[in-house]
Design an enzyme around this catalytic site. Sequence first.
Site, PDB file in Angstrom:
ATOM      1  N   ASP A 196     -33.773  -8.311  46.869  1.00  0.00           N
ATOM      2  CA  ASP A 196     -32.988  -9.028  45.734  1.00  0.00           C
ATOM      3  C   ASP A 196     -32.009  -8.064  45.109  1.00  0.00           C
ATOM      4  OD1 ASP A 196     -32.714 -10.774  43.556  1.00  0.00           O
ATOM      5  OD2 ASP A 196     -34.474 -10.092  42.440  1.00  0.00           O
ATOM      6  N   GLU A 224     -26.197  -7.292  45.455  1.00  0.00           N
ATOM      7  CA  GLU A 224     -24.814  -7.560  45.238  1.00  0.00           C
ATOM      8  C   GLU A 224     -23.784  -6.505  44.959  1.00  0.00           C
ATOM      9  OE1 GLU A 224     -27.230  -8.991  43.079  1.00  0.00           O
ATOM     10  OE2 GLU A 224     -27.174 -10.646  44.506  1.00  0.00           O
ATOM     11  N   ASP A 278     -30.572 -17.570  41.332  1.00  0.00           N
ATOM     12  CA  ASP A 278     -31.378 -18.358  39.902  1.00  0.00           C
ATOM     13  C   ASP A 278     -30.543 -19.570  39.502  1.00  0.00           C
ATOM     14  OD1 ASP A 278     -32.607 -15.820  40.258  1.00  0.00           O
ATOM     15  OD2 ASP A 278     -31.438 -14.630  38.636  1.00  0.00           O
TER      16      ASP A 278
HETATM   17  O1  MIG Z   1     -32.706  -9.819  37.239  1.00  0.00           O
HETATM   18  O2  MIG Z   1     -37.240 -10.005  40.378  1.00  0.00           O
HETATM   19  O3  MIG Z   1     -32.953 -13.960  41.711  1.00  0.00           O
HETATM   20  O4  MIG Z   1     -35.753 -14.575  42.255  1.00  0.00           O
HETATM   21  O5  MIG Z   1     -37.552 -13.487  40.376  1.00  0.00           O
HETATM   22  C1  MIG Z   1     -33.584 -10.784  37.774  1.00  0.00           C
HETATM   23  C2  MIG Z   1     -37.018 -10.631  39.278  1.00  0.00           C
HETATM   24  C3  MIG Z   1     -34.218 -10.235  39.015  1.00  0.00           C
HETATM   25  C4  MIG Z   1     -33.649 -12.240  40.139  1.00  0.00           C
HETATM   26  C5  MIG Z   1     -33.973 -12.875  41.070  1.00  0.00           C
HETATM   27  C6  MIG Z   1     -35.241 -13.740  41.020  1.00  0.00           C
HETATM   28  C7  MIG Z   1     -36.423 -12.762  40.512  1.00  0.00           C
HETATM   29  C8  MIG Z   1     -36.022 -11.947  39.571  1.00  0.00           C
HETATM   30  N1  MIG Z   1     -34.823 -10.989  40.158  1.00  0.00           N
END
Ligand code: MIG
Length: 782
Positions: free
Chosen positions: A432, A435, A510
């Site tokens: 995750d 980016e 999200d």
């Molecule tokens: O700033 O890890 O897209 O699926 O549950 C949020 C927490 C960080 C974003 C991800 C989401 C995940 C969440 N993450």
Amino acid sequence: MKRSALLCFLLTVAGTMSAFTERAYSLDLSGMSPIGNVRKVVKISDGILVDCDDDSQVKLQVLAPDLVRVRAGFKKAIPGKDHSWAIARTSWNSVPTKVSESNDTVVLETSELRVVVTRSPLRIAFYDAKTGRAINRDSQPMRYNSATRAVAAVKSLGFEEHFYGLGEKAARLDKRREAFQMWSSDTPGYTSATDPIYQSIPFYIGHSMDREKSGEWRGSAYGIFFDNSYRSRFDLGSTDPENVVFQADGGEMNYYFFYGPSMKKVVNRYTELTGRMPMPPKWALGHQQSRYSYGNEQQIKDVVERYREEKIPLDVIHFDIHYMDGYRDFTWNRDRFPDPKGLMAWLKERGVKPVTIIDPGVKYEPGGNYSVYNEGTRQNFFLKKTNGETYVGKVWPGDSVFVDYTLPEAAKWWGDLHKPLLDTGVAGIWNDMNEHADFESRDGDKWKDVVNYDNGENSKHDKMRNLFALLECKSTYEGLTRLRPDERPYIITRSGYAGIQRYATMWTGDSPSTWSAMELSIPMFQTLGLCGQPFVGSDCGGYQGKSNGELLTRWYQIGFLSPFFRNHHAVDFNDQEPWRFGKRYADIIRKHVQLRYKLMPYLYTVLAEAHETGIPWFRPLILEYQNDYDVLNIDDEFLVGENLLIAPVVTQGATSRDVYLPQGEWYEFGTDKKHQGSQWISVKAPLETVPMFVKAGSILPGGPALEYMSQATNESISYDVYPDKAGNASGNLYEDDGVTRAYLKGGFKKSALNFGQGKLIATASGAKVEEVPSASVRIFGR
Ligand code: MIG
């Protein structure tokens, strides 16, 4: 028209709700000079090298009869060094080409393409070598800005040219008259007005219709992959109605031109160049459940037990960031999860695979005893600024540092860090925030002078940002492969660049828990598939906000036929596991999840096709019916493989919808009822069902109802035969062990299925011909 009016309404509503940048913007080419005229042309082994009268250089390289690479150096020679993280195939067989020159032009010709370079001004045009049809041409010379180092190409927009692609974009399928940017961004709650979002895949497909002498319409497709990872913009006739522009803030003018005319051929070639998805473990095709976060061992157990009680199939459970100790990668919070190994064993007994999240931000903890930080610092693996200071950003662990994945030793080290997780029993990794997100610099402006090793080029953030996730996933993929050489790695990523499919599957981040977000997910999956990434999905039910039984159910009616099939929800909102809104919804959801498992032999075969050819699982109709005017922008229906058409309900409260059936005949799924194709029909679709159609002439192999992929059963493959008018049908079946990498060395079985005169014959790759016993064949339409 009803449908488009509704869509406009939805888009407007979504637009006003957005908290992010509006997508509409103007592309400004002023200040960009045109490249000079042709001075001299030299034939090189695979194409031509053009010197220009402003000392610029242009190179056209033929990689295949339908693939030409265009590079330009502005006011300088094209650099000898040539490396791209996106490209999988760098050596190509030589192709017979012909070069001819006239006073006005230089022509480079293959058996499929005729590339004409006009000398003054320098413009490049691509023609079909056989028919002479113009495919794509520069309306202006390529441009550059020597002060900002921006580069651009300007193409003339076809009279009725439609556009597909650009990877993960929160937009409709057809992107004509739209404009987009590539700058990977963390955009929670994005809507159709948000751009850019997480991924950057600078590849698009153009499609035009021509009327043949016979009066028939013929669609032709080409592709352009602008392999430049700087912030780039694609303006597909939005600012200037006559032109298409692609432009980047730096780097080379460097694009690949693919010619079809078949769209499938373009996708096939694009994925030959940037690589194809390896087969994931079969369990990854199962139903997955996640929550930000299941906060302790008991919650995980409760959810899994409830799944088994409810008899809703489940293969995977995700561990979001709370499993870690203070969000430190590769650690466990021992208060919440006192015995990870024990928990993994418990899950294993129930046939559930654990996937843990790993974020790229490593907690900055000087003087502490966090070994990942200490070791990475000692070895100089974290990204630094030009002044030599380590860059410290802010993410979940607070102050955080980031690995330079372009350093080979650092990438290896990161990959190997996964060993303890795997030893504990973790089955897959969820990448995750890559980016990469930084709460204090969402746009990356603070990152400007961060330097990456990048093959000795010492590249800055402006080039590297869009590549970060690709590099992180590469390191993770290679690590998992080293650590568990007999098993297929499973990685899920949020961000990526072209070629990401070689290392990771993905989900669309999200998305809000809204009807419009759900609707948007369909063209997003279709588009990602066209861009080489077949293993895609979204958070079923929506991630952010309050879902409800109807929305969750309708979302499952899309999700159950999406490659990545996961219910996931954010921390501050309501729970939304399938049973949370009551029995009525749970019952419908169960039925659909079960149907996915029963369709698995077909779905797995479709996935194997994506692995082999790049042609995706989740297809827009245009990919199969590119001569059909009606399908240019159908993005609320999709095909799974070639033969299964799904028309989900995307409107709250609706219990019927219009469905377009392309040419041929279509059976209502699992029934004898047939419809003529090439027409719109209206179908009933109460919440209990999602309209599904099977093309006459096809065979869908099916399997037993399972609660998880590896569940033992005596039931074998069954075959649903949907004969065409002549009483024939055909299909394929791909089988392998679903776990190991043996399939890469021929460890699979492919059978051609042929039905005729009441008999089904399976011919396996080794030419073993078998008649399938009639007890396992179901024939519709008799
Ligand atoms: O700033 O890890 O897209 O699926 O549950 C949020 C927490 C960080 C974003 C991800 C989401 C995940 C969440 N993450």
